[in-house]
Design a protein around this motif. Sequence first.
Motif, PDB file in Angstrom:
ATOM      1  N   ILE A 152     107.245  23.729 -62.079  1.00 58.11           N
ATOM      2  CA  ILE A 152     105.977  24.521 -61.398  1.00 58.11           C
ATOM      3  C   ILE A 152     105.832  25.699 -62.282  1.00 58.11           C
ATOM      4  O   ILE A 152     106.795  26.845 -61.896  1.00 58.11           O
ATOM      5  CB  ILE A 152     106.121  24.729 -60.252  1.00 58.11           C
ATOM      6  CG1 ILE A 152     106.164  23.277 -59.429  1.00 58.11           C
ATOM      7  CG2 ILE A 152     104.687  25.420 -59.725  1.00 58.11           C
ATOM      8  CD1 ILE A 152     106.313  23.565 -57.847  1.00 58.11           C
ATOM      9  N   ARG A 154     103.032  28.286 -64.979  1.00 55.45           N
ATOM     10  CA  ARG A 154     101.689  28.488 -65.510  1.00 55.45           C
ATOM     11  C   ARG A 154     101.598  27.705 -66.688  1.00 55.45           C
ATOM     12  O   ARG A 154     102.513  27.675 -67.587  1.00 55.45           O
ATOM     13  CB  ARG A 154     101.562  30.050 -65.822  1.00 55.45           C
ATOM     14  CG  ARG A 154     100.064  30.213 -66.272  1.00 55.45           C
ATOM     15  CD  ARG A 154      99.950  31.651 -66.484  1.00 55.45           C
ATOM     16  NE  ARG A 154     100.033  32.584 -65.525  1.00 55.45           N
ATOM     17  CZ  ARG A 154      99.260  32.928 -64.596  1.00 55.45           C
ATOM     18  NH1 ARG A 154      97.853  32.611 -64.575  1.00 55.45           N
ATOM     19  NH2 ARG A 154      99.441  33.656 -63.696  1.00 55.45           N
ATOM     20  N   LYS A 156     101.459  24.563 -66.894  1.00 62.45           N
ATOM     21  CA  LYS A 156     101.806  22.918 -66.777  1.00 62.45           C
ATOM     22  C   LYS A 156     100.858  22.389 -66.003  1.00 62.45           C
ATOM     23  O   LYS A 156     100.110  22.955 -65.087  1.00 62.45           O
ATOM     24  CB  LYS A 156     103.146  23.017 -66.113  1.00 62.45           C
ATOM     25  CG  LYS A 156     104.394  23.440 -67.364  1.00 62.45           C
ATOM     26  CD  LYS A 156     105.709  23.279 -66.841  1.00 62.45           C
ATOM     27  CE  LYS A 156     106.726  23.379 -67.921  1.00 62.45           C
ATOM     28  NZ  LYS A 156     107.972  23.024 -67.689  1.00 62.45           N
ATOM     29  N   LEU A 157     100.763  20.776 -66.177  1.00 64.29           N
ATOM     30  CA  LEU A 157     100.268  20.121 -65.263  1.00 64.29           C
ATOM     31  C   LEU A 157     100.562  20.376 -63.509  1.00 64.29           C
ATOM     32  O   LEU A 157     101.865  20.324 -63.344  1.00 64.29           O
ATOM     33  CB  LEU A 157     100.307  18.554 -65.670  1.00 64.29           C
ATOM     34  CG  LEU A 157      99.916  18.403 -66.920  1.00 64.29           C
ATOM     35  CD1 LEU A 157     100.139  16.812 -67.304  1.00 64.29           C
ATOM     36  CD2 LEU A 157      98.164  18.579 -67.078  1.00 64.29           C
ATOM     37  N   ALA A 158      99.561  20.022 -62.875  1.00 67.66           N
ATOM     38  CA  ALA A 158      99.973  20.295 -61.325  1.00 67.66           C
ATOM     39  C   ALA A 158     100.225  19.039 -60.895  1.00 67.66           C
ATOM     40  O   ALA A 158      99.361  18.461 -60.284  1.00 67.66           O
ATOM     41  CB  ALA A 158      98.872  21.238 -60.643  1.00 67.66           C
ATOM     42  N   ASP A 159     101.332  18.394 -61.079  1.00 61.45           N
ATOM     43  CA  ASP A 159     101.680  17.085 -60.449  1.00 61.45           C
ATOM     44  C   ASP A 159     103.019  17.586 -59.456  1.00 61.45           C
ATOM     45  O   ASP A 159     104.013  17.874 -59.978  1.00 61.45           O
ATOM     46  CB  ASP A 159     102.386  16.116 -61.425  1.00 61.45           C
ATOM     47  CG  ASP A 159     101.644  15.905 -62.553  1.00 61.45           C
ATOM     48  OD1 ASP A 159     100.333  16.132 -62.360  1.00 61.45           O
ATOM     49  OD2 ASP A 159     101.631  15.328 -63.527  1.00 61.45           O
ATOM     50  N   MET A 181      99.787  15.659 -55.345  1.00 57.48           N
ATOM     51  CA  MET A 181      98.698  16.102 -56.250  1.00 57.48           C
ATOM     52  C   MET A 181      99.122  15.821 -57.777  1.00 57.48           C
ATOM     53  O   MET A 181     100.260  15.788 -58.275  1.00 57.48           O
ATOM     54  CB  MET A 181      98.903  17.871 -56.223  1.00 57.48           C
ATOM     55  CG  MET A 181      97.856  18.425 -57.157  1.00 57.48           C
ATOM     56  SD  MET A 181      97.819  20.346 -57.019  1.00 57.48           S
ATOM     57  CE  MET A 181      97.114  20.628 -55.565  1.00 57.48           C
ATOM     58  N   LYS A 182      98.193  15.500 -58.552  1.00 60.90           N
ATOM     59  CA  LYS A 182      98.244  14.835 -59.762  1.00 60.90           C
ATOM     60  C   LYS A 182      97.275  15.495 -60.756  1.00 60.90           C
ATOM     61  O   LYS A 182      96.220  15.188 -60.389  1.00 60.90           O
ATOM     62  CB  LYS A 182      98.088  13.187 -59.881  1.00 60.90           C
ATOM     63  CG  LYS A 182      98.078  12.657 -61.207  1.00 60.90           C
ATOM     64  CD  LYS A 182      99.504  12.566 -61.934  1.00 60.90           C
ATOM     65  CE  LYS A 182      99.598  12.106 -63.254  1.00 60.90           C
ATOM     66  NZ  LYS A 182     100.196  12.567 -64.280  1.00 60.90           N
ATOM     67  N   GLY A 183      97.807  16.409 -61.691  1.00 61.11           N
ATOM     68  CA  GLY A 183      96.767  17.029 -62.600  1.00 61.11           C
ATOM     69  C   GLY A 183      95.909  17.865 -61.738  1.00 61.11           C
ATOM     70  O   GLY A 183      94.780  18.339 -62.129  1.00 61.11           O
ATOM     71  N   GLY A 184      96.495  18.536 -60.893  1.00 59.68           N
ATOM     72  CA  GLY A 184      95.608  19.369 -59.716  1.00 59.68           C
ATOM     73  C   GLY A 184      94.748  19.032 -59.049  1.00 59.68           C
ATOM     74  O   GLY A 184      94.208  19.673 -58.323  1.00 59.68           O
ATOM     75  N   MET A 185      94.680  17.706 -58.832  1.00 59.42           N
ATOM     76  CA  MET A 185      93.839  16.876 -57.859  1.00 59.42           C
ATOM     77  C   MET A 185      94.558  16.297 -56.640  1.00 59.42           C
ATOM     78  O   MET A 185      95.676  15.361 -56.903  1.00 59.42           O
ATOM     79  CB  MET A 185      92.936  15.815 -58.560  1.00 59.42           C
ATOM     80  CG  MET A 185      92.068  16.376 -59.717  1.00 59.42           C
ATOM     81  SD  MET A 185      91.021  17.377 -59.330  1.00 59.42           S
ATOM     82  CE  MET A 185      89.830  16.301 -58.267  1.00 59.42           C
TER      83      MET A 185
END
Length: 188
Positions: A152, A154, A156-159, A181-185
């Motif tokens: 985790i 800044r 990087k992908l939010a997985d 959460m995958k890719g921030g979603m």
Amino acid sequence: IVDEAHRQGLRVACHTYAGDGLRDCVAAGVDAPQHALDLDDATLRMFVQKKLPLVMTLDDLISLHESDLRLSGEKNSRLLMGEKSFRKAHAAGVPLPFGSGVTSLAIPHGKQADQFAYMVKWGMTPAQALNTAMLVAANFLNYGWADRVGSIERGKLADLVAVSGNPLTDVSEMEKVRFVMKGGMVVP
């Protein structure tokens, strides 16, 4: 085959359990040996010298364990053989990226977190076991993924996944994912 794949910028994996097949793959320059259920000392030294990771694919071994015991006893249990190789590789500092996947009805999608408990039982700390699926796996991909996934930070992908308890005190918490959460979603 390995040389041509490398000329094309591709990585090479091999599925092999032991002996000459495993040694030949490592000597030929494969990038990702998998299984290595009977890892002898000479081949282990080759892994260390070449800084190769070893992908054990534990869920395959777990799912085969009962039938192995029924058919040929503990001596030929692939899971017990895999444990010995895992312990040797871990003690020698061989990277052990999280592996395995959906390969049969016995190993459905979403079951793979059961491997963390085996890794801890076989000598890793919970943090080391969890890291096999994070930075160790990201570095294993070796196509620039380590700068995009695995931790985790800044940029990087939010997985992310979240569990209710603390997996550092009870690694089986990873089998009870409550949030993804995958890719921030957020994944429902």
